[in-house]
Scaffold this active site. Structure first.
Site, PDB file in Angstrom:
ATOM      1  CE  LYS A  22      -1.765   1.432   4.090  1.00 22.42           C
ATOM      2  NZ  LYS A  22      -1.457   2.831   4.489  1.00 22.42           N
ATOM      3  CG  ASN A  23       2.144   2.786   3.541  1.00 16.54           C
ATOM      4  OD1 ASN A  23       1.000   3.124   3.225  1.00 16.54           O
ATOM      5  ND2 ASN A  23       2.503   2.558   4.798  1.00 16.54           N
ATOM      6  CB  CYS A 116      -4.876  10.953  11.881  1.00 12.73           C
ATOM      7  SG  CYS A 116      -3.652   9.697  12.093  1.00 12.73           S
ATOM      8  NE  ARG A 121       0.361  10.078  10.335  1.00 15.15           N
ATOM      9  CZ  ARG A 121      -0.112   9.114   9.557  1.00 15.15           C
ATOM     10  NH1 ARG A 121      -1.282   8.567   9.813  1.00 15.15           N
ATOM     11  NH2 ARG A 121       0.571   8.700   8.523  1.00 15.15           N
ATOM     12  CG  ASP A 304       3.025   1.232   9.550  1.00 22.38           C
ATOM     13  OD1 ASP A 304       2.573   2.060  10.352  1.00 22.38           O
ATOM     14  OD2 ASP A 304       3.311   1.522   8.369  1.00 22.38           O
ATOM     15  NE  ARG A 396      -7.314   4.349   5.719  1.00 21.57           N
ATOM     16  CZ  ARG A 396      -6.811   5.470   6.192  1.00 21.57           C
ATOM     17  NH1 ARG A 396      -7.240   5.929   7.349  1.00 21.57           N
ATOM     18  NH2 ARG A 396      -5.891   6.133   5.542  1.00 21.57           N
TER      19      ARG A 396
END
Ligand code: EPU
Length: 416
Positions: A22-23, A116, A121, A304, A396
């Site tokens: 994803k990233n 968030c 952030r 993560d 997500r």
């Protein structure tokens, strides 16, 4: 709203494939903006964040099509330079269009992301870098406007290594006049993947993967034809799934070279991991040992994977310390794990996890992406039934996780 129901206690067995990262996919999709034409990107994971990025690019006037694991982007015409609040607030990575829009169009207007679930952030470092490259910056009504006829190469030092900040500057610098040097750059494999994608477009970049990156700007770049690297966090989540259920799982289509810190810490916990270049064979031990971790930028232990590792430590035999150094509020899963019987105490940035007790199934709520993954893992290990609410967080970043876990024997279903 959908929920995930897990009947825990099954040892997972079998083989599971890893999707694209994803990233890495998000910045590389944004990089397509840099060149007018038809770009194609393969190994794109099917995730809600990818759909959101697709919506954002569509609103900029880009033709966007997704089929299976491939996206096609027609970037011939860009009709808007604005990333609106409704998209940015659902996905902060929307900010990744800032650098490429500015470099190609001379202007970008981005809604400032607010705080968030995992921390404040800010994006001050992205903005500072673009400002050093000659962009004029104004802030009005929650939107940040950046403008520059042509960006100029600059020496940029980041106080903190920022992943998307490094990516934004790299993309902007690829079309700037002269040489940009980023010092204290992020070294994550996703930054390297973006650099490789930009190089395939004709960019000149040296040092990606180290903390000094040098980019020599070009007048134009070619469209993309690129394949995304495997998702090291999804792979790591499956390693924990095997370990926590005392199962035996082969994780394929991954890049084990990106996972050294995670493999090392899980091995210390007693999880047996046989490493090939693109696969990991994992066997969970009868008794997990406690291991301390501290999250740090790559190549350190990734933030993560912190929540998932905590689920593992909650069932280990002993006490472990988990220190979160990247985000100030990334312990939201603790309260939910406690509802399952975990003994965890948080003081400042450190959680003390006293393992040894069996987890018990309970209704719990997903609060952010990786926190939800940790609850799935806790649910797989727990006695009884766990019901996880708000699974949109999970979608997500994990491609239908229940469909990947079911063939391994997990009793997991998704209900409306
Ligand atoms: N920071 C600043 N100013 C900035 C930018 C960052 O102070 O201008 C601080 C942040 O507040 C944080 C630290 O620097 O304390 C590092 O944040 P970073 O900018 O590296 O995070 P990010 O780029 O916003 C990416 C990933 C995150 C991942 C972090 C850290 C993407 C799209 N997102 O975020 O992924 O946790 O790097 O590795 O690449 C996830 O996938 O679940 C996720 C949250």
């Amino acid at each position: 709203m959908e929920k995930i129901i897990i009947d825990g206690g099954v040892k997972l067995k079998g083989e599971v494939p890893v999707s694209g990262a994803k990233n890495a996919a998000l910045p590389i999709m944004a990089a397509s903006i840099l060149s007018p034409g038809q770009s194609s990107i393969a190994n794109i994971p099917q995730l809600r964040d990818i759909t959101t990025m697709g919506d954002l690019l569509t609103r900029l006037g880009i033709g966007f099509q997704a089929e299976g694991g491939r996206v096609s982007l027609n970037t011939e015409n860009i009709s808007s330079v604005e990333a609106q609040y409704d998209l940015v607030r659902t996905m902060r990575a929307s900010v990744l269009v800032l650098g490429p829009l500015l470099a190609r169009m001379g202007e970008a207007i981005i809604s400032l992301p607010g705080g968030c679930a995992i921390g404040a952030r800010p994006i001050n470092l992205h903005v500072m870098g673009l400002n050093k490259m000659g962009a004029e910056i104004t802030l009005s009504e929650g939107y940040i406007k950046v403008r520059a006829k042509r960006l100029k190469g600059a020496n940029i030092y980041f106080d903190i290594p920022t992943v998307t900040g490094t990516e934004n500057i790299m993309m902007a610098a690829a079309l700037a006049d002269g040489v940009t040097v980023i010092e204290n750059a992020a070294c994550e494999p996703e930054v390297v993947d973006l650099a490789d994608a930009l190089i395939s477009m004709g960019a000149e970049i040296q040092g990606a993967g180290t903390n000094v990156i040098k980019i020599k700007g070009k007048d134009s770049l070619r469209p993309l034809d690129y394949k995304i690297i495997p998702d090291r966090i999804e792979a790591g989540t499956f390693v924990v799934a095997a370990g926590i259920t005392r199962g035996e799982v082969r994780i394929k289509d991954c890049n084990s070279g990106h996972m050294d810190a995670v493999i090392d810490k899980l091995s210390q916990a007693g999880v047996k991991i046989d490493q090939e270049k693109d696969a990991l064979t994992v066997k969970g031990p009868d008794m997990l040992k406690p291991v301390d971790i501290r999250t740090t930028p790559y190549p350190g232990f990734p933030t993560d994977m912190q929540a998932q590792f905590m689920a593992l430590m909650a069932v280990s035999h002993g006490t472990s310390l988990i220190t979160e150094n990247i985000f100030e509020n990334r312990f939201m899963h603790v309260a939910e794990m406690r509802r399952m019987g975990a003994d965890i105490k948080v003081e400042g940035a450190t959680a003390t996890v006293r393992g040894g007790k069996a987890l018990k199934g309970a209704p719990v709520m997903a609060t952010d992406l990786r926190a939800s993954a940790s609850l799935v893992l806790a649910g797989l290990a727990a006695e009884g039934t766990t019901v996880i609410d708000r699974v949109y967080h999970l979608d997500r970043g994990y491609q239908r996780i229940e469909e990947k876990l079911k063939p391994l024997g997990a009793k997991i279903t998704r209900v409306k």
